[in-house]
Design a protein around this motif. Structure first.
Motif, PDB file in Angstrom:
ATOM      1  N   LYS A 131       0.834  -1.205   0.000  1.00 20.37           N
ATOM      2  CA  LYS A 131       0.000   0.000   0.000  1.00 20.37           C
ATOM      3  C   LYS A 131       0.874   1.262   0.000  1.00 20.37           C
ATOM      4  CE  LYS A 131      -4.277  -1.134  -0.120  1.00 20.37           C
ATOM      5  NZ  LYS A 131      -5.108  -0.709  -1.230  1.00 20.37           N
ATOM      6  N   VAL A 132       1.945   1.249   0.790  1.00 20.03           N
ATOM      7  CA  VAL A 132       2.839   2.398   0.837  1.00 20.03           C
ATOM      8  C   VAL A 132       3.465   2.616  -0.534  1.00 20.03           C
ATOM      9  CG1 VAL A 132       5.024   3.259   1.797  1.00 20.03           C
ATOM     10  CG2 VAL A 132       3.281   2.324   3.323  1.00 20.03           C
ATOM     11  N   ALA A 133       3.886   1.543  -1.196  1.00 20.26           N
ATOM     12  CA  ALA A 133       4.475   1.663  -2.536  1.00 20.26           C
ATOM     13  C   ALA A 133       3.443   2.206  -3.520  1.00 20.26           C
ATOM     14  CB  ALA A 133       5.007   0.309  -2.993  1.00 20.26           C
ATOM     15  N   GLU A 134       2.196   1.754  -3.399  1.00 18.55           N
ATOM     16  CA  GLU A 134       1.112   2.234  -4.270  1.00 18.55           C
ATOM     17  C   GLU A 134       0.864   3.726  -4.038  1.00 18.55           C
ATOM     18  OE1 GLU A 134      -3.695   1.542  -4.678  1.00 18.55           O
ATOM     19  OE2 GLU A 134      -2.468  -0.129  -3.958  1.00 18.55           O
ATOM     20  N   PHE A 135       0.811   4.134  -2.767  1.00 16.05           N
ATOM     21  CA  PHE A 135       0.609   5.553  -2.440  1.00 16.05           C
ATOM     22  C   PHE A 135       1.775   6.412  -2.928  1.00 16.05           C
ATOM     23  CE2 PHE A 135      -2.223   4.202   1.333  1.00 16.05           C
ATOM     24  CZ  PHE A 135      -3.357   4.266   0.564  1.00 16.05           C
ATOM     25  N   ILE A 136       2.982   5.893  -2.797  1.00 17.38           N
ATOM     26  CA  ILE A 136       4.155   6.631  -3.264  1.00 17.38           C
ATOM     27  C   ILE A 136       4.095   6.813  -4.777  1.00 17.38           C
ATOM     28  CG2 ILE A 136       6.661   6.505  -3.572  1.00 17.38           C
ATOM     29  CD1 ILE A 136       6.821   5.288  -0.758  1.00 17.38           C
ATOM     30  N   GLY A 137       3.721   5.766  -5.494  1.00 14.59           N
ATOM     31  CA  GLY A 137       3.585   5.853  -6.958  1.00 14.59           C
ATOM     32  C   GLY A 137       2.536   6.883  -7.353  1.00 14.59           C
ATOM     33  N   THR A 138       1.382   6.873  -6.679  1.00 15.21           N
ATOM     34  CA  THR A 138       0.315   7.837  -6.958  1.00 15.21           C
ATOM     35  C   THR A 138       0.792   9.259  -6.658  1.00 15.21           C
ATOM     36  OG1 THR A 138      -1.372   6.199  -6.400  1.00 15.21           O
ATOM     37  CG2 THR A 138      -2.077   8.490  -6.401  1.00 15.21           C
ATOM     38  N   PHE A 139       1.479   9.421  -5.515  1.00 19.26           N
ATOM     39  CA  PHE A 139       1.992  10.743  -5.145  1.00 19.26           C
ATOM     40  C   PHE A 139       2.995  11.241  -6.173  1.00 19.26           C
ATOM     41  CE2 PHE A 139       5.254  13.331  -3.083  1.00 19.26           C
ATOM     42  CZ  PHE A 139       4.483  14.396  -2.670  1.00 19.26           C
ATOM     43  N   GLU A 140       3.885  10.369  -6.636  1.00 16.22           N
ATOM     44  CA  GLU A 140       4.893  10.770  -7.627  1.00 16.22           C
ATOM     45  C   GLU A 140       4.232  11.184  -8.937  1.00 16.22           C
ATOM     46  OE1 GLU A 140       7.587   7.465  -7.790  1.00 16.22           O
ATOM     47  OE2 GLU A 140       8.723   8.166  -6.037  1.00 16.22           O
ATOM     48  N   LYS A 141       3.180  10.481  -9.343  1.00 12.09           N
ATOM     49  CA  LYS A 141       2.448  10.862 -10.558  1.00 12.09           C
ATOM     50  C   LYS A 141       1.805  12.237 -10.376  1.00 12.09           C
ATOM     51  CE  LYS A 141       1.213   6.232 -12.147  1.00 12.09           C
ATOM     52  NZ  LYS A 141       0.088   5.295 -12.319  1.00 12.09           N
ATOM     53  N   GLN A 142       1.190  12.476  -9.223  1.00  8.91           N
ATOM     54  CA  GLN A 142       0.544  13.765  -8.962  1.00  8.91           C
ATOM     55  C   GLN A 142       1.572  14.894  -8.889  1.00  8.91           C
ATOM     56  OE1 GLN A 142      -1.751  12.995  -5.426  1.00  8.91           O
ATOM     57  NE2 GLN A 142      -3.511  12.240  -6.580  1.00  8.91           N
ATOM     58  N   ALA A 143       2.719  14.612  -8.258  1.00  6.89           N
ATOM     59  CA  ALA A 143       3.777  15.629  -8.170  1.00  6.89           C
ATOM     60  C   ALA A 143       4.308  15.960  -9.561  1.00  6.89           C
ATOM     61  CB  ALA A 143       4.901  15.145  -7.260  1.00  6.89           C
ATOM     62  N   LEU A 144       4.475  14.938 -10.412  1.00  6.93           N
ATOM     63  CA  LEU A 144       4.940  15.167 -11.779  1.00  6.93           C
ATOM     64  C   LEU A 144       3.922  16.006 -12.558  1.00  6.93           C
ATOM     65  CD1 LEU A 144       7.029  14.591 -14.002  1.00  6.93           C
ATOM     66  CD2 LEU A 144       5.715  12.528 -14.558  1.00  6.93           C
ATOM     67  N   ALA A 145       2.631  15.671 -12.424  1.00  5.49           N
ATOM     68  CA  ALA A 145       1.583  16.440 -13.116  1.00  5.49           C
ATOM     69  C   ALA A 145       1.570  17.890 -12.616  1.00  5.49           C
ATOM     70  CB  ALA A 145       0.217  15.798 -12.902  1.00  5.49           C
ATOM     71  N   PHE A 146       1.713  18.083 -11.306  1.00  2.00           N
ATOM     72  CA  PHE A 146       1.743  19.434 -10.746  1.00  2.00           C
ATOM     73  C   PHE A 146       2.929  20.221 -11.291  1.00  2.00           C
ATOM     74  CE2 PHE A 146       3.381  22.356  -7.517  1.00  2.00           C
ATOM     75  CZ  PHE A 146       2.289  23.204  -7.388  1.00  2.00           C
ATOM     76  N   ASN A 147       4.095  19.582 -11.354  1.00  3.49           N
ATOM     77  CA  ASN A 147       5.293  20.257 -11.863  1.00  3.49           C
ATOM     78  C   ASN A 147       5.121  20.638 -13.333  1.00  3.49           C
ATOM     79  OD1 ASN A 147       6.629  20.152  -9.418  1.00  3.49           O
ATOM     80  ND2 ASN A 147       7.617  18.185  -9.852  1.00  3.49           N
ATOM     81  N   ILE A 148       4.532  19.761 -14.115  1.00  2.82           N
ATOM     82  CA  ILE A 148       4.290  20.056 -15.544  1.00  2.82           C
ATOM     83  C   ILE A 148       3.331  21.235 -15.677  1.00  2.82           C
ATOM     84  CG2 ILE A 148       3.230  19.178 -17.660  1.00  2.82           C
ATOM     85  CD1 ILE A 148       4.374  16.400 -16.895  1.00  2.82           C
ATOM     86  N   ILE A 149       2.253  21.221 -14.911  1.00  2.00           N
ATOM     87  CA  ILE A 149       1.266  22.310 -14.968  1.00  2.00           C
ATOM     88  C   ILE A 149       1.901  23.618 -14.515  1.00  2.00           C
ATOM     89  CG2 ILE A 149      -0.853  23.189 -13.896  1.00  2.00           C
ATOM     90  CD1 ILE A 149      -1.881  20.275 -13.939  1.00  2.00           C
ATOM     91  N   THR A 150       2.696  23.574 -13.449  1.00  2.00           N
ATOM     92  CA  THR A 150       3.361  24.783 -12.958  1.00  2.00           C
ATOM     93  C   THR A 150       4.313  25.344 -14.009  1.00  2.00           C
ATOM     94  OG1 THR A 150       3.213  23.933 -10.702  1.00  2.00           O
ATOM     95  CG2 THR A 150       4.748  25.729 -11.080  1.00  2.00           C
ATOM     96  N   ARG A 151       5.078  24.469 -14.662  1.00  2.00           N
ATOM     97  CA  ARG A 151       6.012  24.906 -15.705  1.00  2.00           C
ATOM     98  C   ARG A 151       5.259  25.527 -16.877  1.00  2.00           C
ATOM     99  NH1 ARG A 151       8.474  20.120 -17.102  1.00  2.00           N
ATOM    100  NH2 ARG A 151       9.082  19.927 -14.946  1.00  2.00           N
ATOM    101  N   LYS A 152       4.197  24.881 -17.323  1.00  2.00           N
ATOM    102  CA  LYS A 152       3.409  25.421 -18.439  1.00  2.00           C
ATOM    103  C   LYS A 152       2.767  26.754 -18.051  1.00  2.00           C
ATOM    104  CE  LYS A 152       2.321  21.193 -20.940  1.00  2.00           C
ATOM    105  NZ  LYS A 152       1.250  20.316 -21.418  1.00  2.00           N
ATOM    106  N   SER A 153       2.301  26.851 -16.820  1.00  2.00           N
ATOM    107  CA  SER A 153       1.705  28.102 -16.356  1.00  2.00           C
ATOM    108  C   SER A 153       2.743  29.219 -16.326  1.00  2.00           C
ATOM    109  CB  SER A 153       1.100  27.906 -14.967  1.00  2.00           C
ATOM    110  OG  SER A 153       0.563  29.103 -14.494  1.00  2.00           O
TER     111      SER A 153
END
Length: 120
Positions: free
Chosen positions: A15-37
């Motif tokens: 579960k921790v590995a699953e949550f970490i994977g989900t968090f990393e995907k969300q952090a990557l999406a946030f970073n992409i959106i922030t860069r584009k913004s």
């Protein structure tokens, strides 16, 4: 066969590995959106605010124009009413003058005055 506590630990680790994977995907999406913004790609909020400001300005100008048109229309109606009243007054004066002229030229008969037989 692993013990129950070992299975529990394994499940928690999964579960921790699953949550970490989900968090990393969300952090990557946030970073992409922030860069584009930051690059100006996502300016929809600013565009919306500008469009709203322009729309409000157009509405204000439209209301101003409508008010000016109403004032001009009212003035035109008043001028037309004054002109009509002047024409009617002039016609009434002309009719009165014509009657007076007709009466001054024609002799008045006693019967026309309603005296019928009485001398004036």
């Amino acid at each position: 066969m692993p013990s129950r506590s070992q299975q529990w630990d394994d499940n928690i680790a999964a579960k921790v590995a699953e949550f970490i994977g989900t968090f990393e995907k969300q952090a990557l999406a946030f970073n992409i959106i922030t860069r584009k913004s930051a690059l100006g790609e996502f300016r929809s909020e600013e565009r919306l605010m500008i469009e709203q400001a322009l729309l409000q300005e157009e509405k204000r100008l439209l209301l101003d124009l409508k008010a000016k048109m109403d004032v001009k229309e009212k003035a035109s109606r008043e001028a037309q009413l004054r002109m009509t009243a002047m024409v009617q007054a002039e016609q009434a004066r002309a009719e009165t003058h014509a009657r007076a002229e007709i009466l001054s030229r024609a002799p008045i008969r006693a019967s026309a005055l309603g005296l019928q037989g009485n001398s004036v």
